[in-house]
Scaffold this motif. Structure first.
Motif, PDB file in Angstrom:
ATOM      1  N   LEU A  31     -33.554  21.608  50.153  1.00  0.00           N
ATOM      2  CA  LEU A  31     -34.379  22.735  49.727  1.00  0.00           C
ATOM      3  C   LEU A  31     -35.806  22.297  49.432  1.00  0.00           C
ATOM      4  O   LEU A  31     -36.760  23.035  49.694  1.00  0.00           O
ATOM      5  CB  LEU A  31     -33.764  23.382  48.476  1.00  0.00           C
ATOM      6  CG  LEU A  31     -34.465  24.624  47.919  1.00  0.00           C
ATOM      7  CD1 LEU A  31     -34.513  25.720  48.972  1.00  0.00           C
ATOM      8  CD2 LEU A  31     -33.770  25.112  46.665  1.00  0.00           C
ATOM      9  N   ASP A  89     -37.434  21.957  52.904  1.00  0.00           N
ATOM     10  CA  ASP A  89     -37.188  22.976  53.918  1.00  0.00           C
ATOM     11  C   ASP A  89     -38.430  23.814  54.160  1.00  0.00           C
ATOM     12  O   ASP A  89     -39.059  24.295  53.211  1.00  0.00           O
ATOM     13  CB  ASP A  89     -36.035  23.896  53.467  1.00  0.00           C
ATOM     14  CG  ASP A  89     -35.549  24.773  54.598  1.00  0.00           C
ATOM     15  OD1 ASP A  89     -36.049  25.897  54.701  1.00  0.00           O
ATOM     16  OD2 ASP A  89     -34.695  24.320  55.385  1.00  0.00           O
ATOM     17  N   MET A 111     -38.710  26.762  55.146  1.00  0.00           N
ATOM     18  CA  MET A 111     -38.535  28.150  54.715  1.00  0.00           C
ATOM     19  C   MET A 111     -39.152  28.366  53.338  1.00  0.00           C
ATOM     20  O   MET A 111     -39.600  29.453  53.004  1.00  0.00           O
ATOM     21  CB  MET A 111     -37.036  28.497  54.645  1.00  0.00           C
ATOM     22  CG  MET A 111     -36.332  28.485  55.978  1.00  0.00           C
ATOM     23  SD  MET A 111     -36.831  29.877  56.991  1.00  0.00           S
ATOM     24  CE  MET A 111     -35.690  29.681  58.365  1.00  0.00           C
ATOM     25  N   ARG A 112     -39.124  27.315  52.518  1.00  0.00           N
ATOM     26  CA  ARG A 112     -39.631  27.407  51.151  1.00  0.00           C
ATOM     27  C   ARG A 112     -41.118  27.713  51.130  1.00  0.00           C
ATOM     28  O   ARG A 112     -41.639  28.273  50.157  1.00  0.00           O
ATOM     29  CB  ARG A 112     -39.352  26.080  50.421  1.00  0.00           C
ATOM     30  CG  ARG A 112     -39.689  26.102  48.940  1.00  0.00           C
ATOM     31  CD  ARG A 112     -39.399  24.743  48.344  1.00  0.00           C
ATOM     32  NE  ARG A 112     -39.720  24.721  46.928  1.00  0.00           N
ATOM     33  CZ  ARG A 112     -38.882  25.024  45.971  1.00  0.00           C
ATOM     34  NH1 ARG A 112     -37.669  25.382  46.251  1.00  0.00           N
ATOM     35  NH2 ARG A 112     -39.260  24.959  44.703  1.00  0.00           N
ATOM     36  N   LYS A 113     -41.829  27.372  52.217  1.00  0.00           N
ATOM     37  CA  LYS A 113     -43.276  27.485  52.236  1.00  0.00           C
ATOM     38  C   LYS A 113     -43.763  28.788  52.865  1.00  0.00           C
ATOM     39  O   LYS A 113     -44.950  28.983  53.053  1.00  0.00           O
ATOM     40  CB  LYS A 113     -43.861  26.286  52.988  1.00  0.00           C
ATOM     41  CG  LYS A 113     -43.513  24.953  52.316  1.00  0.00           C
ATOM     42  CD  LYS A 113     -44.065  23.785  53.103  1.00  0.00           C
ATOM     43  CE  LYS A 113     -43.684  22.465  52.448  1.00  0.00           C
ATOM     44  NZ  LYS A 113     -44.161  21.302  53.202  1.00  0.00           N
ATOM     45  N   LYS A 157     -38.522  34.544  46.094  1.00  0.00           N
ATOM     46  CA  LYS A 157     -38.771  33.473  47.062  1.00  0.00           C
ATOM     47  C   LYS A 157     -37.707  32.383  46.955  1.00  0.00           C
ATOM     48  O   LYS A 157     -37.240  31.851  47.969  1.00  0.00           O
ATOM     49  CB  LYS A 157     -40.159  32.864  46.820  1.00  0.00           C
ATOM     50  CG  LYS A 157     -41.315  33.781  47.163  1.00  0.00           C
ATOM     51  CD  LYS A 157     -42.632  33.058  46.924  1.00  0.00           C
ATOM     52  CE  LYS A 157     -43.829  33.957  47.203  1.00  0.00           C
ATOM     53  NZ  LYS A 157     -45.105  33.271  46.963  1.00  0.00           N
ATOM     54  N   ALA A 171     -35.169  31.277  49.886  1.00  0.00           N
ATOM     55  CA  ALA A 171     -35.129  29.889  50.340  1.00  0.00           C
ATOM     56  C   ALA A 171     -33.699  29.360  50.306  1.00  0.00           C
ATOM     57  O   ALA A 171     -33.251  28.672  51.235  1.00  0.00           O
ATOM     58  CB  ALA A 171     -36.032  29.024  49.466  1.00  0.00           C
ATOM     59  N   ASP A 216     -31.680  31.120  53.134  1.00  0.00           N
ATOM     60  CA  ASP A 216     -32.080  30.609  54.453  1.00  0.00           C
ATOM     61  C   ASP A 216     -31.544  29.200  54.688  1.00  0.00           C
ATOM     62  O   ASP A 216     -31.158  28.844  55.800  1.00  0.00           O
ATOM     63  CB  ASP A 216     -33.608  30.616  54.577  1.00  0.00           C
ATOM     64  CG  ASP A 216     -34.161  32.021  54.773  1.00  0.00           C
ATOM     65  OD1 ASP A 216     -33.390  32.891  55.211  1.00  0.00           O
ATOM     66  OD2 ASP A 216     -35.352  32.225  54.492  1.00  0.00           O
TER      67      ASP A 216
END
Length: 260
Positions: free
Chosen positions: A20, A23, A25-27, A37, A41, A44
């Protein structure tokens, strides 16, 4: 071989948490609160994990176990452990475990149910589920303070009631500002209120009422209780009740502040 759905496998959790942190996706730039968010994250990341089928049965089973456990944990956080959503999800996994004739088919079916649940939850989060939960929790905490203030006032402890109401008022205003992306740390309450007005989050009669109670807050929290009258405290309590009701999604008319 029983699947321990309700508990994270320590090793799997560490692996997911480390993924995580890196990843992509976190951004992503979602236009929503940080809690939403974080949920997106996590979802995803678990969905991404489902795209890595194991070459062996044991590997596939481990992936399915991780995904099922994550799906239930996320469901419990979003809807509640005793919600129909979470109960149905757990029941689905248990049914697969007990009634699938070929054990080899279990991982695939568990993973399929997990993916469907995760995608549905992702849609709920993207459409404001987490923000709604946070508003409901804030409204509940606000009402706890308001109930204490109301009881104190009814018992003739006007000074105590004024302090409790003032604290609840300040917390409600700062929470509203935070929801609108404002920085409230170390800012004077009057500045926060002005910021809310400038952002269009307060307007009309409500803006005037909120502004008038900033002075009440200052007197109450600075111990200037001789300058506070009982009707003024009762008026703030009534306003806070309305504010908490609106925050929980119920519509009521904004009470007008009476003459003091």
């Amino acid at each position: 071989m029983a699947v321990r759905y309700r508990r994270w496998n320590d090793e799997s959790k560490v692996r997911l948490d480390s993924q995580l942190e890196t990843d992509p996706m976190r951004k992503r730039d979602f236009k929503m609160d940080q809690a939403s968010k974080a949920f997106l994250a996590r979802i995803d990341l678990v969905l991404k994990r489902t795209e890595r089928p194991g070459a062996r049965y044991d590997d596939a089973y481990e992936v399915a176990q991780e995904c099922a456990t994550a799906a239930i944990a996320i469901s419990d956080a979003l809807y509640g452990e005793k919600s129909n959503h979470s109960r149905h999800l757990v029941a689905s996994f248990e049914t697969i475990q007990k009634k699938t004739e070929r054990q080899f088919d279990v991982p695939g079916r568990i993973k399929s149910v997990s993916i469907g649940a995760l995608r549905a939850m992702r849609g709920d989060v993207a459409h404001g589920r987490v923000a709604s939960l946070l508003r409901d929790l804030a409204a509940e905490m606000l009402m706890d303070f308001v109930a204490l203030a109301e009881r104190a006032l009814a018992e003739g402890r006007k000074d105590v009631a004024s302090v409790l109401a003032a604290a609840a008022f300040e917390d409600a205003v700062r929470r509203r500002a935070t929801e609108h992306g404002m920085e409230v740390t170390k800012r004077d309450l009057s500045d926060v209120v002005n910021g809310l007005k400038a952002a269009g989050a307060l307007g009309g009669a409500q803006a005037k009422v909120v502004s008038s109670y900033v002075s009440f807050r200052n007197r109450a929290l600075h111990g200037d209780w001789i300058q506070i009258r009982e009707p003024e405290t009762a008026g703030l309590i009534a306003f806070l009740k309305q504010l908490a009701t609106v925050g929980s999604g119920k519509r009521t008319k904004c009470p007008r502040r009476g003459k003091l």
